[in-house]
Design a protein around this motif. Structure first.
Motif, mmCIF file in Angstrom:
data_model
loop_
_atom_site.group_PDB
_atom_site.id
_atom_site.type_symbol
_atom_site.label_atom_id
_atom_site.label_comp_id
_atom_site.label_asym_id
_atom_site.label_seq_id
_atom_site.Cartn_x
_atom_site.Cartn_y
_atom_site.Cartn_z
ATOM 1 N N TYR A 38 -8.342 -22.104 -44.486
ATOM 2 C CA TYR A 38 -7.880 -22.690 -45.744
ATOM 3 C C TYR A 38 -6.666 -21.900 -46.253
ATOM 4 N N THR A 39 -5.824 -22.576 -47.034
ATOM 5 C CA THR A 39 -4.940 -21.834 -47.936
ATOM 6 C C THR A 39 -5.815 -21.284 -49.058
ATOM 7 N N LEU A 70 -6.901 -26.308 -43.558
ATOM 8 C CA LEU A 70 -5.842 -26.441 -42.566
ATOM 9 C C LEU A 70 -6.369 -26.796 -41.180
ATOM 10 N N VAL A 96 0.383 -20.299 -40.220
ATOM 11 C CA VAL A 96 0.398 -19.997 -41.644
ATOM 12 C C VAL A 96 1.562 -19.056 -41.941
ATOM 13 N N TYR A 104 -4.297 -16.807 -46.489
ATOM 14 C CA TYR A 104 -5.225 -17.819 -45.996
ATOM 15 C C TYR A 104 -6.634 -17.249 -46.032
#
Length: 488
Positions: free
Chosen positions: A113-114, A126, A155, A159
Motif C-alpha cells: 500500500y501507499t 498497489l 514505489v 509504502y
C-alpha cells in the motif's frame, strides 16, 4: 559451524478487545541462515538486489506472536501493516514474513500500500498476492513465508507491507513481531480493525513494536560528488557527496542503521594520501596539479552488498608568478615591441600596462605595442587567479629618431585645440618641403593620413572616436610626434 540464536517469543492471543489478551512465553531458535544473512556479500553492481530488507528484525531484542482474526466477524486484528520509507525509486518483488494458522490452514493476502503520512497507516493498495499459512510450531524457521508478486511493484515514496485476512473469512492466524519496545518509538506498525479502519499501534494502543515483514527489493545506486572551496594548494577542498539517497537510509543500509554511514563512502583523492571513509570530507593538497578523485559508494544492504564509483578531475592551482619578455627594451619612436607572457601558474586574468598612457590590455595572450612618443616607460604585467596575484615589470626606453633637427622637434610643431572634437590645426615650421601627417591609435594602427602643404593645416577628426591618438609628422628626413586627445 551453525549459529543458534535464542530469543523469547511471546505468544499474544488477542480477543475482540486488545485489553483481553493473555501472555505466554516460549524459547525458540532463529535458524543460522536467517541471522547470518545480515552482513553477507553478493557480487558488486550498480543495481542492488534482490535484497531482503531486515530492518524490523535488526531492531529485535525478542519476538512475539500477534494473533489476528479474519474479517468475517468484524473483529479487531484483521490485518497487520509495516511502514517503510522509499528515499528513491524502489522495485518490490515480494515479501518475507513469519506466520502460521492458529487452528487450521488460513489463507491471507499479502499486499503493498501507499501510506498516510500523518500516521503511517495504509492508504492505496498497489498490489496483492495470496499466501497460505499452515499450522506449525512457534519458531521463525517454521513460520517463514514468502509472497512473490506476479508483477513487481515500483514505489518512489513511503509504502506499507500488509498481511490481511480474507474479507469473508474468520480464521485465526498469528504473525511474528519484534518485542514491545523494539519499535523505538518510530510508529511504523498498524492494525486493521472493524473491516476498514487502520490504526497506528503506538498511537491507538501504546504498542511499540514492528511487524516482521521484510520486503524483497532492488534499486540502483549512483555515485557522484561536487567540490567547493578555494581550489589552491594548501587550502582545504570540500567534497560533498550527491550520491543516491538510499545510502543514508537506516531502512536499507546497515551502515546507516548502525550509525556508521561514513563507512559507505570511500574517497581516493588522487595524491599519495590514504583513502578516506567519510561522506563529506575536506582534503588539503600540498601541491598544485590535476588530480583524479574517485568516490566509491558501498551499499551495505541487509542481504547483499553493491558498489558504484565516480571519478572527476580536480585542478588545484598555485598562486601565479608573473613574468614576460620583450623583443627589445631600447627602441626608437614608432617602433613596435613584442610582448610574450611567460608567467607560471593558471592565470585567470591579466592586466598589461605599457606605461605610456595607452589603455591597459586585459588579456593574458602575447601581444605587441607601438611606442610613438620618446621617453622611458615601465611595462607592468599583473596576473591573477583564485589563489592570489603577482606583478612583474620591465623598463622600455624610446628614443627620438636620429635626424630630427631643431626645426622639427615636438616644441616647434603646434597642434590645437587639444583636446579636440571635430578638427585639429597643425602648424609646421615655414620653409620646409611638403610634409606627411599620420594619426595613429594606441594600437599603432594608422587611422588618418594627409599631406601638409602649408605652414597652417586644418585636419578633420570628426570620424575619429573619443580616445588617445598620436600625430606623426615627417618630411622624409625629419620626424616629430605629438599626442592628441579626441573628446566627443
Amino acid at each position: 559451524m551453525k549459529k543458534q540464536v535464542l530469543i523469547g517469543i511471546c505468544l499474544l492471543t488477542t480477543g475482540l478487545a486488545f485489553g483481553q489478551s493473555t501472555l505466554q512465553t516460549h524459547q525458540v531458535s532463529i535458524p543460522a541462515n536467517l541471522s547470518l544473512r545480515i552482513g553477507s556479500v553478493a557480487p558488486a553492481t550498480v543495481t542492488c538486489g534482490n535484497d531482503t530488507v531486515l530492518y524490523p528484525l535488526a531492531k529485535a531484542t525478542a519476538a512475539s506472536l500477534y494473533t489476528l482474526v479474519g474479517n468475517g466477524g468484524g473483529a479487531f486484528g484483521e490485518g497487520f501493516a509495516q511502514y517503510y520509507e522509499a528515499p528513491q525509486n524502489i522495485t518490490i518483488y515480494g515479501v518475507e514474513f513469519f506466520g502460521r494458522g492458529k487452528n487450521n490452514t488460513v489463507s491471507v493476502n499479502v499486499r503493498i500500500y501507499t501510506v498516510n503520512p500523518a500516521d503511517s497507516t495504509p492508504a492505496v493498495q498497489l498490489g496483492t498476492v495470496p499466501v497460505s499459512l499452515t499450522v506449525t510450531t512457534a519458531s521463525l524457521a517454521a513460520m517463514t513465508r514468502y509472497a512473490v508478486f506476479t508483477t513487481p511493484i515500483n514505489v518512489s515514496g513511503p509504502y506499507a507491507v500488509v498481511v490481511e485476512g480474507l474479507a469473508a473469512g474468520n480464521d485465526t492466524f498469528q504473525l511474528a513481531t519484534n518485542a514491545n519496545g523494539d519499535g523505538a518509538g518510530e510508529r511504523l506498525s498498524s492494525v486493521r480493525v472493524l473491516s476498514t479502519a487502520w490504526l497506528n499501534n503506538q498511537d491507538a494502543f501504546g504498542a511499540d513494536f514492528d511487524f516482521l515483514a521484510h520486503p524483497i527489493v532492488s534499486y540502483s545506486i549512483a555515485s557522484s560528488f561536487i567540490t567547493s572551496g578555494t581550489l589552491c594548494e594548501g587550502n582545504p577542498v570540500a567534497f560533498t557527496s550527491t550520491s543516491s539517497p538510499i545510502l543514508n537510509s537506516r531502512f536499507y543500509s546497515q551502515a546507516a542503521f548502525y550509525g556508521v554511514t561514513d563507512a559507505s563512502y570511500t574517497y581516493n583523492f588522487g595524491d599519495a594520501s590514504t583513502p578516506l571513509n567519510q561522506e563529506n570530507p575536506a582534503h588539503v593538497y600540498a601541491n598544485a596539479g590535476v588530480y583524479n578523485v574517485m568516490l566509491t559508494d558501498s551499499m551495505f544492504a541487509w542481504t547483499v552488498t553493491c558498489t558504484d564509483a565516480a571519478t572527476s578531475s580536480t585542478t588545484i592551482d598555485e598562486p601565479p608568478m608573473a613574468a614576460f619578455t620583450l623583443s627589445a627594451t631600447t627602441v626608437d619612436v614608432g617602433d613596435t615591441v613584442q610582448f610574450q607572457n611567460t608567467s607560471t601558474g593558471n592565470s585567470t586574468s591579466c592586466l598589461i600596462d605599457f606605461g605610456d598612457g595607452s589603455p591597459v590590455v586585459t588579456s593574458c595572450a602575447d601581444t605587441s605595442h607601438q611606442y610613438v612618443v620618446a621617453g622611458t616607460y615601465t611595462v607592468t604585467l599583473t596576473t591573477t587567479n583564485q589563489c592570489g596575484s603577482d606583478s612583474y615589470t620591465q623598463t622600455v626606453t624610446v628614443n627620438t629618431i636620429t635626424g630630427v633637427d631643431a626645426a622639427w622637434n615636438e616644441n616647434n610643431i603646434s597642434v590645437f585645440p587639444n583636446p579636440a572634437q571635430d578638427h585639429i590645426t597643425v602648424i609646421i615650421p615655414k620653409g620646409n618641403a611638403v610634409a606627411v601627417a599620420g594619426i595613429y591609435n594606441v594600437a599603432g594602427e594608422i587611422v588618418l593620413q594627409m599631406n601638409l602643404t602649408n605652414p597652417v593645416n586644418e585636419i578633420s577628426t570628426a570620424n575619429l572616436s573619443a580616445g588617445i591618438y598620436f600625430l606623426k609628422v615627417t618630411d622624409g628626413n625629419h620626424t616629430a610626434v605629438k599626442r592628441i586627445d579626441i573628446v566627443k
